[in-house]
Design an enzyme around this catalytic site. Structure first.
Site, PDB file in Angstrom:
ATOM      1  NE  ARG A 178       0.262-101.402  15.006  1.00 59.33           N
ATOM      2  CZ  ARG A 178      -0.877-100.841  15.397  1.00 59.33           C
ATOM      3  NH1 ARG A 178      -1.830-101.588  15.889  1.00 59.33           N
ATOM      4  NH2 ARG A 178      -1.057 -99.540  15.313  1.00 59.33           N
ATOM      5  NE  ARG A 182      -0.105 -99.829   1.043  1.00 60.64           N
ATOM      6  CZ  ARG A 182      -0.195 -98.788   1.866  1.00 60.64           C
ATOM      7  NH1 ARG A 182       0.537 -97.707   1.644  1.00 60.64           N
ATOM      8  NH2 ARG A 182      -1.027 -98.825   2.881  1.00 60.64           N
ATOM      9  NE  ARG A 255       9.606 -98.878  25.579  1.00 64.18           N
ATOM     10  CZ  ARG A 255      10.786 -98.533  26.038  1.00 64.18           C
ATOM     11  NH1 ARG A 255      11.206 -98.958  27.227  1.00 64.18           N
ATOM     12  NH2 ARG A 255      11.570 -97.723  25.332  1.00 64.18           N
ATOM     13  NE  ARG A 285       4.812 -91.294  16.956  1.00 59.14           N
ATOM     14  CZ  ARG A 285       3.590 -91.742  16.766  1.00 59.14           C
ATOM     15  NH1 ARG A 285       3.176 -92.012  15.538  1.00 59.14           N
ATOM     16  NH2 ARG A 285       2.765 -91.932  17.767  1.00 59.14           N
ATOM     17  CD  GLU A 306       5.365 -90.719  20.186  1.00 63.25           C
ATOM     18  OE1 GLU A 306       4.585 -89.978  19.537  1.00 63.25           O
ATOM     19  OE2 GLU A 306       5.240 -91.953  20.231  1.00 63.25           O
ATOM     20  CE1 TYR A 354       1.586-101.958  19.480  1.00 64.30           C
ATOM     21  CE2 TYR A 354      -0.234-101.212  18.150  1.00 64.30           C
ATOM     22  CZ  TYR A 354       1.105-101.174  18.472  1.00 64.30           C
ATOM     23  OH  TYR A 354       1.950-100.355  17.772  1.00 64.30           O
ATOM     24  CG  ASP A 356      -5.156 -99.252  15.727  1.00 68.60           C
ATOM     25  OD1 ASP A 356      -4.186 -98.896  16.426  1.00 68.60           O
ATOM     26  OD2 ASP A 356      -5.030 -99.828  14.633  1.00 68.60           O
TER      27      ASP A 356
END
Ligand code: UDP
Length: 377
Positions: A178, A182, A255, A285, A306, A354, A356
Site C-alpha cells: 500500500r 519514492r 485489529r 500515531r 491512537e 481491507y 478504503d
C-alpha cells in the site's frame, strides 16, 4: 424474483448509503428501503461530527482522507458535497527525530545523513536491499527486499508490530505494498490524482445519499437474519460476515483501534498526522483534527493518541487480519454464503477485506447497478 418492493439495507456506512441512494434514484418504481444501523449515527467508521466544546470537526473513528484514481468515483462523491483539496503529509517520529513519509528521498537522506540525488539514492538503496529474496512471501521480506534493513527497522518494524500485534513475518506482503518508496521529495502520502476532504465532513455525504422519501433510516437497531430475511424482497448486508452466520465457524480476526483525547490551545503538533515508529512508544500515531480542515480557523485544538489492540466482543472491528487461519474460516463462510438467496454481502466487514472509502463506494455502485440491471431486463 419478482420486482422488489421492500428492501432492507443493513449498515448506514458508505456501502449501505450508496446502495440506498442508487436504488431509490434509479429503479423505475422505487421500492421502500429500510436502512438500519446498530449505532446511533449514520456514516459508519467514516462518521464525522463537530466537537461541542471546540467546534473542531472530529473523525470519530480515526482520520479519513478521500483519495482515488478513478475520475468517476471522484465526480460521484463531489456530486453530493463540496470537497476541499487536502494532501496528507504524514511525518514519522523515530528515536527523537522527525522524518518525512512515505519513504522518499528526504527520508533516505535524513536517516542515513546523506544528500543523495535520485539516481544516487536508487543505487544506495539497491545496495541495502536483500538480494536473496526473490518472491517476498510476507511483510518483512517485502520490506527487506525493497528498502533494506535500516529503513525497515526505523519506520516499519515497530509500527507494524504495534498496529497488527504480531511479528511482521506473519503478515502478508500486500499490506506494505500500500505504501510507495519514492526517489524524489514528493511527500504526498497517497499517489492518487484525486484527493480531498469534504468541507462539512463525511457524515454530510451519507446524509445526502440517504435523503429520499422512500428511504427510512432506523438507528440503534440490531439486525437479526432469522427475523429479517423472509420479511424483505432483498437484503443488502454490510455487517460482519461471521456475525451473520452466528460465528458458526469461529470469529474472524480483526485489529481494533482506540483513542485517547487531549485538548489544548493553539497548535499541538503542527501537522494532521505524526506516526510514532518506535516500538517502545505505546501509541501508533497522533492525529490533530483541526489540521484536516486547514480552511477553518480555531484557537482551540484536540488531538488523539491512537492505540491498536486485538478486537474483543465489545470493540469495533477495524482492520481484517486475514491470517491463514482467518482465511480458512472465511472460505467456509463464503461457501455457505454462496448458497444464500435474497441477500447481497458488500463492504469491508461483509467481504472481510481491507478497503478504503473509494473502494467501498465503487463496489457499492457496481452492486447497485447489477441489481438494477437484473430488473431492467
Ligand atoms: N506502516 C508502518 N509505518 C508507518 C506507516 C505504515 O509500518 O509509519 C505499515 C503498517 O503495517 C500499515 C501499513 O504499513 O498497516 C500500511 O500503511 P497505511 O498507511 O496504508 O495504513 P493504514 O493505517 O491504512 O493501515
Amino acid at each position: 424474483m419478482s420486482y422488489p418492493s421492500d428492501i432492507l439495507i443493513v449498515g448506514a456506512g458508505f456501502s449501505g448509503a450508496v446502495v440506498a441512494h442508487e436504488l431509490s434514484v434509479n429503479l423505475e418504481n422505487p421500492p421502500k428501503i429500510t436502512v438500519i444501523d446498530q449505532r446511533n449515527h449514520i456514516g459508519g467508521n467514516c462518521h464525522t461530527e463537530r466537537d461541542s466544546k471546540t467546534d473542531v470537526m472530529i473523525h470519530r473513528y480515526g482520520p479519513h482522507i478521500f483519495h482515488t484514481d478513478n475520475e468517476g468515483t471522484w465526480n460521484y462523491v463531489n456530486s453530493f458535497v463540496k470537497f476541499r483539496p487536502f494532501v496528507n503529509r504524514v511525518k514519522a517520529k523515530y528515536q527523537n527525530q522527525i522524518y518525512s513519509l512515505p519513504v522518499n528521498l528526504h527520508t533516505i537522506n535524513q536517516l542515513f545523513g546523506q544528500s543523495l540525488n535520485p539516481e544516487e539514492a536508487k543505487r544506495f538503496i539497491d545496495l541495502q536491499a536483500d538480494r536473496t529474496i526473490d518472491e517476498p512471501s510476507n511483510f518483512e521480506e517485502q520490506a527487506l527486499k525493497f528498502l533494506g534493513e535500516k529503513l525497515y527497522k526505523a519506520f516499519f518494524f515497530g509500527y507494524t508490530k504495534k498496529q497488527w500485534g504480531c511479528d511482521p513475518k506473519e503478515l502478508p506482503a500486500s499490506i506494505l505494498k500500500r505504501l510507495p518508496i519514492r526517489f524524489n521529495y514528493d511527500d504526498n502520502y497517497y499517489s492518487d490524482p484525486y484527493q480531498g476532504i469534504p468541507e462539512e465532513g463525511y457524515t454530510e455525504i451519507v446524509r445526502k445519499m440517504l435523503d429520499h422519501p422512500n428511504v427510512n433510516v432506523q438507528l440503534g437497531v440490531k439486525f437479526h437474519p432469522e427475523n429479517s430475511n423472509q420479511k424483505y424482497d432483498h437484503v443488502f448486508y454490510s455487517g460482519p460476515i461471521d456475525e451473520y452466520f452466528g460465528y458458526r465457524f469461529g470469529k474472524l480476526g480483526y485489529r481494533t483501534v482506540y483513542f485517547e483525547r487531549e485538548d489544548g490551545e493553539g497548535d499541538f503538533q503542527g501537522n494532521a498526522v505524526i506516526n510514532y515508529c518506535d516500538e517502545s512508544v505505546p501509541w501508533t500515531r497522533i492525529h490533530e483534527h483541526k489540521h484536516f480542515m486547514p480552511w477553518e480557523k480555531n484557537d482551540k485544538t484536540i488531538w488523539f493518541k491512537e492505540f491498536s489492540k486485538e478486537t474483543e466482543d465489545s470493540d469495533i472491528p477495524y482492520y481484517p487480519k486475514r491470517l491463514i487461519s482467518d482465511m480458512e474460516k472465511f472460505q467456509k463462510y463464503q461457501e455457505v454464503l454462496e448458497k444464500q438467496s435474497g441477500v447481497t454481502f458488500l463492504g469491508r466487514l461483509a467481504t472481510y477485506r481491507y478497503m478504503d472509502m473509494h473502494h467501498v463506494i465503487q463496489e457499492a455502485r457496481e452492486v447497485a447497478s447489477k441489481f438494477i440491471y437484473d430488473f431492467a431486463r
